[in-house]
Enzyme design. Structure first.
Site, short mmCIF file in Angstrom:
data_model
loop_
_atom_site.label_atom_id
_atom_site.label_comp_id
_atom_site.label_asym_id
_atom_site.label_seq_id
_atom_site.Cartn_x
_atom_site.Cartn_y
_atom_site.Cartn_z
N SER A 223 0.82 -1.21 0.00
CA SER A 223 0.00 0.00 0.00
C SER A 223 0.85 1.26 0.00
O SER A 223 0.31 2.36 0.00
CB SER A 223 -0.89 0.05 1.25
OG SER A 223 -1.83 -0.96 1.21
N THR B 198 6.46 1.77 2.77
CA THR B 198 7.82 2.32 2.77
C THR B 198 7.77 3.85 2.75
O THR B 198 8.50 4.53 3.47
CB THR B 198 8.58 1.80 1.52
OG1 THR B 198 8.32 0.40 1.38
CG2 THR B 198 10.07 2.05 1.63
N HIS C 53 1.57 -5.38 9.47
CA HIS C 53 0.52 -5.68 8.48
C HIS C 53 -0.61 -6.47 9.14
O HIS C 53 -1.51 -6.96 8.46
CB HIS C 53 1.08 -6.54 7.34
CG HIS C 53 2.00 -5.83 6.39
ND1 HIS C 53 1.76 -4.56 5.92
CD2 HIS C 53 3.16 -6.23 5.80
CE1 HIS C 53 2.74 -4.22 5.08
NE2 HIS C 53 3.59 -5.20 5.00
N ARG D 154 9.41 0.10 -6.89
CA ARG D 154 9.22 -0.44 -8.24
C ARG D 154 8.90 0.72 -9.17
O ARG D 154 9.77 1.31 -9.74
CB ARG D 154 8.14 -1.53 -8.24
CG ARG D 154 8.12 -2.40 -9.50
CD ARG D 154 7.03 -3.45 -9.41
NE ARG D 154 5.71 -2.84 -9.30
CZ ARG D 154 4.92 -2.56 -10.33
NH1 ARG D 154 5.28 -2.88 -11.55
NH2 ARG D 154 3.74 -1.98 -10.14
P1 A3P Z 1 4.56 -0.32 -7.02
O1 A3P Z 1 4.92 -1.77 -6.95
O2 A3P Z 1 3.20 -0.08 -7.59
O3 A3P Z 1 5.59 0.52 -7.67
P2 A3P Z 1 5.03 -1.22 0.40
O4 A3P Z 1 5.99 -0.18 0.82
O5 A3P Z 1 3.77 -1.24 1.21
O6 A3P Z 1 5.67 -2.54 0.24
O7 A3P Z 1 4.51 -0.75 -1.03
C1 A3P Z 1 5.38 -0.74 -2.13
C2 A3P Z 1 4.78 0.15 -3.20
O8 A3P Z 1 4.99 1.53 -2.84
C3 A3P Z 1 5.48 -0.06 -4.53
O9 A3P Z 1 4.48 0.21 -5.51
C4 A3P Z 1 6.55 1.00 -4.47
O10 A3P Z 1 7.09 1.35 -5.71
C5 A3P Z 1 5.80 2.17 -3.83
N1 A3P Z 1 6.70 3.12 -3.16
C6 A3P Z 1 7.83 2.85 -2.47
N2 A3P Z 1 8.39 3.97 -2.04
C7 A3P Z 1 7.63 4.99 -2.44
C8 A3P Z 1 7.72 6.41 -2.29
N3 A3P Z 1 8.73 6.98 -1.65
N4 A3P Z 1 6.74 7.17 -2.83
C9 A3P Z 1 5.73 6.58 -3.50
N5 A3P Z 1 5.59 5.26 -3.68
C10 A3P Z 1 6.53 4.46 -3.16
#
Ligand code: A3P
Length: 309
Positions: free
Chosen positions: A49, A52, A119, A275
């Protein structure tokens, strides 16, 4: 109950939600041992979601008087956000009989609140989190992007530990509620009910990644107020909110050396958490039929709750 497939190992259903074999120990351990303090802040999210991002933001805003310079000497420039705000069941309480020493965290944070994340669904939270005055910030995201992000995370980035499943196979499981900490909709509803209960509106702040991406400024201000660190008029005029957003932006964090290499304690590579960072990437991966199926399923599951995507 156990279900084979979707990941290489079995996944177990516990208190209505799906966990991997490795995680279940951490879940049981933190339920048993974690004692929340009244001023703790707990970030809760469904996986993928944007946890990070939220970790980076909350760390920066709570510690901004200690680390005002976001260009030099800021912990986020050299440390992955998951190290600064650890997961209860994935980083701290990982083995059934291991109780981590949290005194180092209390000392390091001085008079600041301790920051943790999880989570875990609401039903599985350690009892003290529910009964103490600690605050919960809940982050969700539209389920189509969550599914696509999760599929990449588990299939492409670490197939050796998660197994490899086609998108179609994983999609069917996701729609049946079998996903990391799923069913996704039940996870949401658990926290939504608490956040919309009139007697405890101060307990849970409900945030949505997509809305935060659209209006980051107002959301960070709202978050700061909720956790008790509001921005003053001077700070705002000084550009402090904008500086935190810049520091925590996808481009900035994903290009830092620390986030391009290295691994977390759990074995995940730091870069696996970055990603594309876009809203609507699902359009590149899901067929219109899949999108329609997930939309109507989620709408049906959330019906009557007042919660919508
Ligand atoms: P995508 O896979 O759609 O790119 P989590 O942190 O809950 O594991 O979620 C990871 C998702 O948040 C990934 O999405 C990732 O690229 C995105 N993400 C990570 N860092 C981010 C940031 N600083 N700003 C916006 N999105 C971010």
């Amino acid at each position: 109950p156990r279900e084979k497939g979707w990941v290489a190992s079995y996944v177990h259903q516990y208190q209505g939600f799906w966990h991997t074999t490795r995680q279940i120990q951490g879940v049981l351990s933190c339920q048993k041992h974690f004692k929340s303090l009244d001023n703790d802040i707990l970030l809760v999210s469904t996986p993928k979601s944007g946890t990070t991002w939220l970790k980076a933001i909350i760390f920066s805003l709570v510690n901004r008087s200690t680390f005002p310079d976001t260009k030099h000497n800021h912990p986020l420039l050299t440390t992955n956000p998951h190290v600064l705000v650890p997961f209860l069941e994935l980083d701290l309480y990982v083995e059934t009989n291991h109780v981590p020493d949290l005194s180092a965290i209390s000392k390091a944070s001085f008079d600041r609140p301790r920051l943790f994340s999880t989570h875990l669904p609401y039903v599985s939270l350690p009892e003290s989190v529910k009964t103490s005055a600690c605050k919960i910030v809940y982050l969700c995201r539209n389920p189509k992007d969550i599914f696509v992000s999760l599929w990449h995370f588990t299939n492409r980035l670490r197939p050796e530990s998660w197994g490899q499943n086609s998108m179609e196979e994983s999609f069917d499981k996701f729609c049946n509620g079998v996903s990391l900490y799923g069913p996704f909709w039940d996870h949401l509803l658990g926290y939504w009910k608490v956040s919309s209960e009139t007697e405890r509106p101060e307990k849970v702040l409900f945030l949505n990644y997509d809305e935060m991406r659209k209006e980051p400024f107002s959301h960070v201000k709202k978050l700061a107020e909720f956790v008790g660190f509001p921005f003053s008029v001077e700070e705002e005029a000084n550009g402090d909110v904008a500086r935190i957003l810049e520091l925590c932006s996808f481009d900035n964090l994903s290009n830092l050396e620390v986030n391009k290499s290295g691994k977390l304690w759990s074995g995940e590579e730091n870069k696996a958490f970055f990603r594309r960072g876009e809203v609507g990437d699902w359009t590149n991966h899901l067929t219109p039929e899949m999108a329609e199926k997930l939309d109507s399923l989620v709408e049906q599951k959330l019906h009557g709750s007042g919660l919508k995507f």
